[in-house]
Design a protein around this motif. Structure first.
Motif, short mmCIF file in Angstrom:
data_model
loop_
_atom_site.label_atom_id
_atom_site.label_comp_id
_atom_site.label_asym_id
_atom_site.label_seq_id
_atom_site.Cartn_x
_atom_site.Cartn_y
_atom_site.Cartn_z
N SER A 77 47.91 22.65 32.46
CA SER A 77 46.64 23.28 32.78
C SER A 77 46.84 24.43 33.76
O SER A 77 47.79 24.45 34.54
N LEU A 78 45.92 25.36 33.68
CA LEU A 78 45.86 26.49 34.61
C LEU A 78 44.64 26.31 35.48
O LEU A 78 43.53 26.14 34.97
N ASN A 79 44.83 26.34 36.79
CA ASN A 79 43.71 26.36 37.71
C ASN A 79 43.64 27.73 38.36
O ASN A 79 44.65 28.24 38.88
N ILE A 80 42.47 28.34 38.30
CA ILE A 80 42.21 29.62 38.95
C ILE A 80 41.27 29.34 40.12
O ILE A 80 40.18 28.81 39.91
N SER A 81 41.70 29.66 41.32
CA SER A 81 40.85 29.45 42.49
C SER A 81 40.36 30.80 43.01
O SER A 81 40.96 31.84 42.74
N ASN A 82 39.23 30.76 43.74
CA ASN A 82 38.68 31.97 44.34
C ASN A 82 38.60 33.10 43.32
O ASN A 82 39.13 34.19 43.53
N SER A 83 37.96 32.82 42.20
CA SER A 83 37.95 33.78 41.08
C SER A 83 37.34 35.11 41.48
O SER A 83 36.48 35.20 42.35
N ARG A 84 37.85 36.14 40.82
CA ARG A 84 37.46 37.53 41.10
C ARG A 84 37.03 38.21 39.81
O ARG A 84 37.40 37.77 38.72
N PRO A 85 36.30 39.33 39.92
CA PRO A 85 35.87 40.03 38.70
C PRO A 85 37.03 40.42 37.79
O PRO A 85 36.90 40.40 36.56
#
Length: 96
Positions: A77-85
């Motif tokens: 799995s891929l976790n993306i934190s503090n997502s940005r535009p």
């Protein structure tokens, strides 16, 4: 990867608010796979490698991106934190 190998991603689409986090998973069928990759493709551009890992570890982090591997479940799995535009676009997994 043999012709019988499959890598399937879920969820196929997702929406995240800026600053939020999301996890996207891939399941694979071939237990011989050892390298795992996540790519990001921004609209109208070519794919860029976000993060990769070898199967001798259970997680790898690169900035806001983390891969978690569960070899028993044949899932990574891929976790993306503090997502940005700039995270918008297509994320896809691959394995070899």
């Amino acid at each position: 990867v043999t012709s019988q190998s499959k890598v399937e991603q879920s969820p196929p689409t997702f929406v995240v608010q800026e600053g939020g986090s999301v996890t996207v998973s891939c399941v694979y069928t071939d237990s011989a796979l050892n390298y795992f990759f996540w790519y990001h493709q921004f609209h109208g551009k070519g794919p860029q490698l976000l993060i990769q890992m070898f199967s001798n570890v259970v997680s790898t982090q690169n900035g806001r991106f983390t891969i978690h591997l569960n070899k028993g479940a044949r899932n990574f799995s891929l976790n993306i934190s503090n997502s940005r535009p700039e995270d918008s676009g297509t994320h896809f997994c691959a394995a070899s």
